[in-house]
Design an enzyme around this catalytic site. Structure first.
Site, PDB file in Angstrom:
ATOM      1  N   SER A 107       0.829  -1.212   0.000  1.00 40.06           N
ATOM      2  CA  SER A 107       0.000   0.000   0.000  1.00 40.06           C
ATOM      3  C   SER A 107       0.863   1.262   0.000  1.00 40.06           C
ATOM      4  CB  SER A 107      -0.877  -0.016   1.261  1.00 40.06           C
ATOM      5  OG  SER A 107      -1.404   1.260   1.519  1.00 40.06           O
ATOM      6  N   TYR A 130      -2.423   5.566  -4.202  1.00 39.76           N
ATOM      7  CA  TYR A 130      -3.509   6.513  -3.965  1.00 39.76           C
ATOM      8  C   TYR A 130      -3.146   7.786  -4.700  1.00 39.76           C
ATOM      9  CZ  TYR A 130      -5.845   4.059  -0.091  1.00 39.76           C
ATOM     10  OH  TYR A 130      -6.560   3.175   0.681  1.00 39.76           O
ATOM     11  N   THR A 156      -5.972   2.794  -6.755  1.00 37.69           N
ATOM     12  CA  THR A 156      -7.214   2.758  -5.973  1.00 37.69           C
ATOM     13  C   THR A 156      -8.069   3.969  -6.306  1.00 37.69           C
ATOM     14  OG1 THR A 156      -6.174   1.489  -4.231  1.00 37.69           O
ATOM     15  CG2 THR A 156      -8.167   2.696  -3.629  1.00 37.69           C
ATOM     16  N   LYS A 252      -8.681  -0.377  -8.922  1.00 41.51           N
ATOM     17  CA  LYS A 252      -9.322  -0.979  -7.739  1.00 41.51           C
ATOM     18  C   LYS A 252     -10.455  -0.095  -7.211  1.00 41.51           C
ATOM     19  CE  LYS A 252      -8.002  -2.646  -3.114  1.00 41.51           C
ATOM     20  NZ  LYS A 252      -8.609  -1.747  -2.158  1.00 41.51           N
ATOM     21  N   HIS A 276     -13.705  -1.640  -0.903  1.00 42.55           N
ATOM     22  CA  HIS A 276     -12.634  -1.317   0.055  1.00 42.55           C
ATOM     23  C   HIS A 276     -12.835  -2.087   1.375  1.00 42.55           C
ATOM     24  CE1 HIS A 276      -9.410   1.892   0.064  1.00 42.55           C
ATOM     25  NE2 HIS A 276      -9.302   1.471   1.305  1.00 42.55           N
TER      26      HIS A 276
HETATM   27  C1  FNR Z   1      -7.524  -1.778   3.487  1.00 47.39           C
HETATM   28  N1  FNR Z   1      -7.746  -1.547   2.138  1.00 47.39           N
HETATM   29  C2  FNR Z   1      -6.905  -0.709   1.443  1.00 47.39           C
HETATM   30  N2  FNR Z   1      -7.037  -0.567   0.107  1.00 47.39           N
HETATM   31  C3  FNR Z   1      -6.180   0.215  -0.601  1.00 47.39           C
HETATM   32  O1  FNR Z   1      -6.320   0.317  -1.820  1.00 47.39           O
HETATM   33  N3  FNR Z   1      -5.156   0.840   0.041  1.00 47.39           N
HETATM   34  C4  FNR Z   1      -4.966   0.770   1.383  1.00 47.39           C
HETATM   35  O2  FNR Z   1      -4.039   1.350   1.930  1.00 47.39           O
HETATM   36  C5  FNR Z   1      -5.894  -0.013   2.126  1.00 47.39           C
HETATM   37  N4  FNR Z   1      -5.776  -0.125   3.482  1.00 47.39           N
HETATM   38  C6  FNR Z   1      -6.537  -1.042   4.167  1.00 47.39           C
HETATM   39  C7  FNR Z   1      -6.289  -1.273   5.523  1.00 47.39           C
HETATM   40  C8  FNR Z   1      -6.985  -2.266   6.178  1.00 47.39           C
HETATM   41  C9  FNR Z   1      -6.689  -2.536   7.621  1.00 47.39           C
HETATM   42  C10 FNR Z   1      -7.963  -3.034   5.505  1.00 47.39           C
HETATM   43  C11 FNR Z   1      -8.721  -4.121   6.197  1.00 47.39           C
HETATM   44  C12 FNR Z   1      -8.232  -2.776   4.177  1.00 47.39           C
HETATM   45  C13 FNR Z   1      -8.755  -2.335   1.416  1.00 47.39           C
HETATM   46  C14 FNR Z   1      -8.145  -3.661   0.935  1.00 47.39           C
HETATM   47  O3  FNR Z   1      -7.220  -3.451  -0.082  1.00 47.39           O
HETATM   48  C15 FNR Z   1      -9.213  -4.612   0.412  1.00 47.39           C
HETATM   49  O4  FNR Z   1     -10.022  -3.929  -0.503  1.00 47.39           O
HETATM   50  C16 FNR Z   1     -10.079  -5.204   1.519  1.00 47.39           C
HETATM   51  O5  FNR Z   1      -9.306  -5.470   2.666  1.00 47.39           O
HETATM   52  C17 FNR Z   1     -10.721  -6.498   1.047  1.00 47.39           C
HETATM   53  O6  FNR Z   1     -11.612  -6.973   1.992  1.00 47.39           O
HETATM   54  P1  FNR Z   1     -11.260  -8.104   3.096  1.00 47.39           P
HETATM   55  O7  FNR Z   1     -10.502  -9.194   2.406  1.00 47.39           O
HETATM   56  O8  FNR Z   1     -10.431  -7.419   4.136  1.00 47.39           O
HETATM   57  O9  FNR Z   1     -12.602  -8.496   3.580  1.00 47.39           O
END
Ligand code: FNR
Length: 383
Positions: A107, A130, A156, A252, A276
């Site tokens: 990330s 981002y 994203t 995404k 997300h």
């Molecule tokens: C995320 N997600 C996320 N997405 C992204 O594009 N950049 C990011 O920095 C983050 N940070 C982030 C932190 C945490 C703690 C979580 C749980 C999620 C979203 C992530 O990429 C993804 O879309 C979801 O986590 C998918 O769902 P599940 O597998 O956690 O249910």
């Protein structure tokens, strides 16, 4: 210790080992968390078609995501502050994914920097971007991702402004963390986590610290970062990012048919059907509910991936049957990391792999690439 048999077991172990404020950061969704919950429960509405007396020897889960070989179609999703679940979390997760033969996505908001992860891994990983207001910073980040040898950029698109997560506000989460006596007590009851954290210097956003020159006080880094997300992000931005990056691009955060058409037009290599992880628009449908209509709309134009709520190999199989070419797990690998560091991430992947393999066999298939909607029953209109 109780055996680790399913992702839920890793989650409960992580709950015991990771201080509450950081466990809650992973285990939370926005507002009422209805979308976060639906992501998980909607998988249960889809039923699998059991087949018997089919040769189930020589099975294979191997396939490709954006043309890259994967041992199974399960990538680690980009997650911010991963290094708060376990010291050097991003490095450990990247190493586990590398050994397993699945993609790891770093990330923008990671604790370990692009360079730190590249230094400790052998194979290319993916980088999630981002788009922030400071375009010089974005250009520099893309250059750094290229220099680090990243083999895909995950852009994203669903975070122009930040969704509100009540748990983080109640816990007073900040980056780097500011500890109140309550937090210190929580950490004191988790000595193993503390010891590992004390031996690492990484407690802030590793990709950003050096660039946030206007931020003298690092404690304001998180509010600086929140202000940096670009609310004017548009489809036109894809063109310059694509040109600057010059490699495989994955978009995404697509959850709508019309957006999927725009995404497919943009010339990206894949889209991720995603809300997300239920952390942005609470009240939006689950990713798996929307997947079939997006596959029907643009599946012949662009490769389709999905994330959100995948907690088992059965969930992966259902997404593949519905037309996804790849899936991502966020929280399952974070629970593994919190529960047992690199070994815990490997355990999460092993659990999902075993479930996927057994489920595929019991559905009467030997090759993951042959799965399709015929392997499912339609329940509640999800198929
Ligand atoms: C995320 N997600 C996320 N997405 C992204 O594009 N950049 C990011 O920095 C983050 N940070 C982030 C932190 C945490 C703690 C979580 C749980 C999620 C979203 C992530 O990429 C993804 O879309 C979801 O986590 C998918 O769902 P599940 O597998 O956690 O249910």
């Amino acid at each position: 210790m109780a055996p680790i048999l399913e992702i839920k077991d890793l989650k409960e172990l992580a709950r015991k080992r990771v201080p509450k404020m950081f466990f809650d950061y992973a285990d939370s969704g926005s507002w009422t968390e209805s979308t976060y919950q639906a992501n998980e429960t909607d998988f249960g509405k889809i039923k699998l078609r059991q087949r018997v007396a089919v040769d189930m020897t020589n099975r294979s889960l191997a396939t490709k995501m954006i043309g890259q070989d994967v041992s199974m179609p399960v990538a680690l999703a980009p997650t911010g502050l991963t290094g708060m679940q376990h010291a050097d979390g991003e490095i450990l997760a990247a190493q586990a994914a590398e050994e397993f033969g699945v993609p790891f996505t770093l990330s923008t908001m990671s604790i370990c920097s692009l360079e730190a992860v590249a230094a400790k891994t052998q194979k290319p990983f993916w980088f999630q971007l981002y788009v922030m207001k400071d375009r010089d910073f974005i250009n520099a980040l893309i250059d750094r991702a290229k220099n680090a040898g990243c083999s895909a950029l995950v852009l994203t698109f669903d975070l122009q402004i930040l969704g509100q997560r009540h748990k983080d506000l109640r816990n007073g989460l900040s980056t780097p963390p500011k500890f109140t006596p309550k937090h210190i007590w929580q950490m004191a009851t988790r000595p193993a986590w503390c010891m590992k954290m004390l031996t690492t210097k990484n407690h802030s956003f590793g990709n950003i610290v050096g660039h946030a020159k206007d931020v003298e006080d690092l404690s304001s880094l998180s509010s600086w970062t929140a202000e940096q997300f670009d609310p004017r992000l548009s489809w036109d931005d894809i063109e310059w990012i694509k040109k600057k990056w010059g490699g495989p691009l994955i978009l995404k955060g697509i959850l709508d048919k019309e957006d999927a058409h725009c995404a497919a037009e943009s010339g990206c290599d894949a889209i991720i059907v995603s809300n997300h992880g239920g952390r942005q628009l609470d009240g939006a449908p689950s990713s798996i509910e929307i997947l079939p209509e997006i596959v029907d709309a643009v599946g012949d134009k662009v490769e389709i991936h999905i994330d959100g709520g995948i907690r088992s190999g059965q969930d992966v199989l259902k997404a593949i049957c519905l037309g996804a070419k790849g899936t991502y797990i966020g929280r399952p690998f974070l629970y593994g990391l919190g529960a047992g560091g690199k070994k815990g991430v490997t355990q999460a992947l092993e659990i999902i792999q075993k479930e996927l393999d057994t489920t595929m066999a019991l559905c009467g298939r030997r090759d993951l690439n042959t799965l399709n909607r015929d392997n499912l029953y339609s329940i509640d209109g999800v198929k």
